[in-house]
Design a protein around this motif. Structure first.
Motif: not given
Length: 334
Positions: A260-271
Motif C-alpha cells: 500500500a505504501f508503494r502504491k502511494l509512492e507510485d501516485i506521487a511519482k505520477r504527479r
C-alpha cells in the motif's frame, strides 16, 4: 553577517484565512518540536528558521515543553529572534502551548489557570517576546473544569500576552464545549491543532465538522505520519520484512502494508512528487486543513516540503485512489 530577508518571500507561498477570523496562515508552517532543542547546534536551527522565513513560512509553532530539554526550543527561537528576526516581528506568527508536563509539583502540567498563565509568562521570557500570536491549551484536562481552562485562555488574550486562543488534541464534544465557553467570554476560539494525515484521519469523525460549522481554523501536526509517509520509511520496513530478524512490530512489515505504501509512492511519482510532498498536498486539499505543520532536521527538508505547493491540486480520481489505498494502512509508530 546581518540577516536580510528575501524580498520575494511572499511571492509563492499561499496564505489561508483561519476559519472566520482575520488571521491568515501560510499553507506550510514550521514546528519546533524535536530538532530545535539545546541538544542541536544553534547554527543549524538558525539556518532552518531563516530559510523557512525566506520561503514565506511566517508561522513558527512551539510549546513550553519542546526541546529537549523542555523549554530549550523556545530559548533557541528566542536567540534567533533577537539576532535576526526581531525586525520582522509584525510579519511573524508565533505560537506556543501549555498542557503537558513541564516542571515538578502540582502546578506543572494539565489545565489549571495557575499552570497555564505562569507557563505563558515563562514562555514569553524564554523567547524574549511581549506576546505570542496564538496560545493553545495543549491537551484536555479531565480533572480541571473546562470553564477554568478556557477562562485562563481568555485572560491570556485580554492581558495582551496572546492575540488569539486555540486548542490542541481536543475531541469534537470538548471542542464544541470549549468553543461555546470562549464565545460567551468574548474571546473566540480561532484555531485547533490536531494530528492528521493520510493514515491518521480521526478528525473526520466529528471534529472536522465542528470546526467547519463554528468557523474555526485548523493546523495539522504530523501530516507525514511521524515520518511514515516518506520514502525512507518505506525502504526501512521493506528491508526489515526481508531480513528475517526485524526489530519492528510484525504488523508494521506486513506485505499488504508495504504494498500500500508503494502504491502511494507510485501516485506521487505520477504527479512528479515525493511521497512526503503528496502527503502534504493531500492534507492541504480542498476540505482539508488550513495549514500543514512540518518538522525538519535540515534545510533541505523544508525546501522539499514547500515544493509540494508547486503541483496542481489533487484530482477527484487521485483522491479516490488515495482513499482506497490508505484505508488499508495501519498507523504504526516506528
Amino acid at each position: 553577517m546581518v540577516y536580510i530577508a528575501e524580498e520575494n518571500r511572499y511571492s509563492d507561498m499561499p496564505y489561508r484565512r483561519c476559519g472566520n477570523s482575520g488571521l491568515k496562515l501560510p499553507a506550510i508552517s514550521l514546528g519546533l518540536w524535536q530538532n530545535f532543542g539545546a541538544n542541536k547546534p544553534l547554527q543549524d536551527s538558525r539556518d532552518m528558521l531563516l530559510r523557512a522565513f525566506d520561503l514565506g513560512i511566517t508561522h513558527f509553532d512551539l510549546a513550553n515543553n519542546y526541546g529537549p530539554p523542555a523549554g530549550s526550543a523556545e530559548e533557541t527561537f528566542g536567540s534567533v529572534y533577537r539576532s535576526d528576526l526581531s525586525p520582522y516581528r509584525d510579519e511573524l506568527l508565533i505560537s506556543t502551548k501549555a498542557g503537558y508536563y513541564m516542571f515538578p509539583g502540582p502546578y506543572g502540567e494539565w489545565g489549571s489557570r495557575k499552570y497555564l498563565l505562569s507557563s505563558l509568562d515563562r514562555s514569553l521570557n524564554r523567547m524574549g517576546l511581549d506576546y505570542v500570536d496564538i496560545f493553545y491549551h495543549h491537551r484536555p484536562d479531565p480533572d480541571t473544569p473546562l470553564e477554568e481552562t478556557m477562562g485562563a485562555l481568555d485572560q491570556a488574550v485580554r492581558s495582551g500576552k496572546a492575540l488569539y486562543a486555540g486548542l490542541s488534541n481536543y475531541g469534537p464534544e470538548d471542542t464544541l464545549r470549549a468553543y461555546d465557553i470562549l464565545k460567551s467570554l468574548g474571546t473566540p476560539m480561532v484555531i485547533h491543532q490536531p494530528s492528521y494525515s493520510m493514515i491518521n484521519r480521526w478528525i473526520e469523525n466529528g471534529l472536522h465538522d465542528v470546526l467547519r460549522e463554528q468557523g474555526v481554523g485548523s493546523i495539522a501536526f504530523c501530516p507525514l505520519g511521524r515520518g511514515q509517509l516518506t520514502g525512507k520509511y518505506i525502504d526501512k520496513i521493506e528491508a526489515e520484512s526481508k531480513s528475517g530478524n526485524s526489530s519492528m512490530k510484525p504488523e508494521a512489515i506486513e506485505p499488504a502494508r508495504i504494498a500500500a505504501f508503494r502504491k502511494l509512492e507510485d501516485i506521487a511519482k505520477r504527479r512528479g512528487q515525493s511521497l512526503a510532498q503528496l502527503a502534504l498536498a493531500w492534507t492541504l486539499r480542498e476540505g482539508g486543513v488550513t495549514s500543514a505543520l512540518i518538522g525538519a532536521s535540515r534545510v533541505s527538508q523544508i525546501e522539499e516540503n514547500v515544493k509540494c505547493l508547486e503541483q496542481g491540486p489533487l484530482s477527484e480520481e487521485e483522491l479516490r485512489e488515495i482513499d482506497s489505498v490508505s484505508a488499508v494502512i495501519k498507523d504504526i509508530p516506528w
